[in-house]
Design an enzyme around this catalytic site. Structure first.
Site, mmCIF file in Angstrom:
data_model
loop_
_atom_site.group_PDB
_atom_site.id
_atom_site.type_symbol
_atom_site.label_atom_id
_atom_site.label_comp_id
_atom_site.label_asym_id
_atom_site.label_seq_id
_atom_site.Cartn_x
_atom_site.Cartn_y
_atom_site.Cartn_z
ATOM 1 N N CYS A 175 -21.671 -21.828 -67.232
ATOM 2 C CA CYS A 175 -23.100 -22.088 -67.423
ATOM 3 C C CYS A 175 -23.349 -22.553 -68.862
ATOM 4 O O CYS A 175 -22.638 -22.175 -69.788
ATOM 5 C CB CYS A 175 -23.909 -20.829 -67.132
ATOM 6 S SG CYS A 175 -25.700 -21.103 -67.258
ATOM 7 N N ASP A 187 -25.710 -21.657 -70.682
ATOM 8 C CA ASP A 187 -26.374 -20.569 -71.409
ATOM 9 C C ASP A 187 -25.711 -20.315 -72.779
ATOM 10 O O ASP A 187 -24.491 -20.129 -72.852
ATOM 11 C CB ASP A 187 -26.309 -19.291 -70.548
ATOM 12 C CG ASP A 187 -27.273 -18.219 -71.055
ATOM 13 O OD1 ASP A 187 -27.172 -17.847 -72.246
ATOM 14 O OD2 ASP A 187 -28.116 -17.756 -70.269
ATOM 15 N N ARG A 202 -25.570 -17.848 -74.520
ATOM 16 C CA ARG A 202 -24.976 -16.517 -74.693
ATOM 17 C C ARG A 202 -23.601 -16.391 -74.035
ATOM 18 O O ARG A 202 -23.002 -15.321 -74.062
ATOM 19 C CB ARG A 202 -25.927 -15.458 -74.109
ATOM 20 C CG ARG A 202 -27.275 -15.432 -74.807
ATOM 21 C CD ARG A 202 -28.306 -14.678 -73.983
ATOM 22 N NE ARG A 202 -28.572 -15.344 -72.700
ATOM 23 C CZ ARG A 202 -29.411 -14.873 -71.779
ATOM 24 N NH1 ARG A 202 -30.037 -13.728 -71.979
ATOM 25 N NH2 ARG A 202 -29.606 -15.542 -70.657
ATOM 26 N N HIS A 247 -22.559 -15.885 -64.814
ATOM 27 C CA HIS A 247 -22.918 -14.686 -65.585
ATOM 28 C C HIS A 247 -24.122 -14.005 -64.950
ATOM 29 O O HIS A 247 -24.973 -14.665 -64.345
ATOM 30 C CB HIS A 247 -23.185 -15.035 -67.055
ATOM 31 C CG HIS A 247 -24.381 -15.927 -67.274
ATOM 32 N ND1 HIS A 247 -25.576 -15.451 -67.748
ATOM 33 C CD2 HIS A 247 -24.568 -17.251 -67.059
ATOM 34 C CE1 HIS A 247 -26.440 -16.453 -67.838
ATOM 35 N NE2 HIS A 247 -25.859 -17.552 -67.424
ATOM 36 N N CYS A 298 -28.433 -14.854 -64.970
ATOM 37 C CA CYS A 298 -28.480 -16.304 -65.228
ATOM 38 C C CYS A 298 -29.893 -16.850 -64.962
ATOM 39 O O CYS A 298 -30.451 -16.685 -63.877
ATOM 40 C CB CYS A 298 -27.472 -17.022 -64.330
ATOM 41 S SG CYS A 298 -27.446 -18.808 -64.573
HETATM 42 CO CO CO Z 1 -26.799 -19.201 -66.709
#
Ligand code: CO
Length: 216
Positions: free
Chosen positions: A42, A44, A46, A98, A101
């Site tokens: 992803c 993301d 993080r 994750h 998400c």
């Molecule tokens: Co995500």
């Protein structure tokens, strides 16, 4: 450019730290890359792919998009996979999702965010395929986490069904496809119990993984 001052300073410090350990590091790497892994994760911020598995530059080829989707018509993702498998000859493809998400959550809640809604239809397709098991989960957070896991499992299936992976297996190339999920809360990566190393294992492993996932 002032806004980038910090980043440029950080970068100089990072390169220096690596060179302190290994003065030849960048020159050696500049000549060629031969990563063992392809990571599909992803976007993301993080979930920093290479960092969270403690790998150095040169060790992992990476593709990231919102909600780690592998769509059969996405030439960006397919090109990354084809190059990684046929040219770089990676031995492992890791699909990593994750918990928590935002993309999966937006799909689940059918949020209207714009263009991305179209992309997240792929996750809604996953949701529809597993409607019955998802509807048995009471809490919304648990249901979201389950969908995050199921999304990884479905994308592992999608990776394994591409002409790229199928052809690699047919010609006897060693290649495993794995599904993992990362927790933002403890920084830990968990295997989802599916590592597929050939076309024969595909459906059986998939069905097993759907039944048993990390959070039940
Ligand atoms: Co995500």
């Amino acid at each position: 450019m002032n806004d980038l001052k910090n980043l440029l300073e950080n970068n100089r410090a990072w390169a220096e730290a690596i060179k302190t350990n290994n003065p030849e590091f960048f020159q050696t790497l500049a000549r060629q890359q031969s990563p063992t892994y392809l990571w599909i994760g992803c976007s993301d911020s993080r979930v920093p792919a290479t960092q969270l598995v403690g790998l150095l530059p040169g060790e992992m080829f990476v593709h990231r998009n919102v909600a780690n989707v592998v769509a059969h018509t996405d030439f960006n993702c397919l090109s990354v996979m084809q190059f990684a498998v046929d040219v770089l000859k990676v031995s492992h493809i890791i699909v990593c999702g994750h918990y928590g998400c935002g993309g999966v959550q937006a799909a689940m809640q059918n949020l209207k965010l714009g263009l991305i809604d179209n992309w997240l239809r792929h996750v809604q397709d996953v949701m529809r395929s597993h409607e019955t098991s998802l509807s048995q989960i009471k809490g919304e957070a648990e249901r979201l986490n389950k969908l995050c896991e199921l999304n990884v499992i479905e994308q592992v299936l999608n990776v394994s069904r591409t002409t790229i992976v199928q052809s690699a297996w047919n010609r006897g190339q060693e290649l495993a496809v794995h599904g993992c999920i990362y927790s933002l809360e403890d920084g830990l990566l968990r295997a989802l119990g599916l590592s597929i190393t050939g076309p024969d294992e595909l459906l059986e492993t998939y069905e097993e993984a759907v039944k048993v996932s990390v959070r039940g």
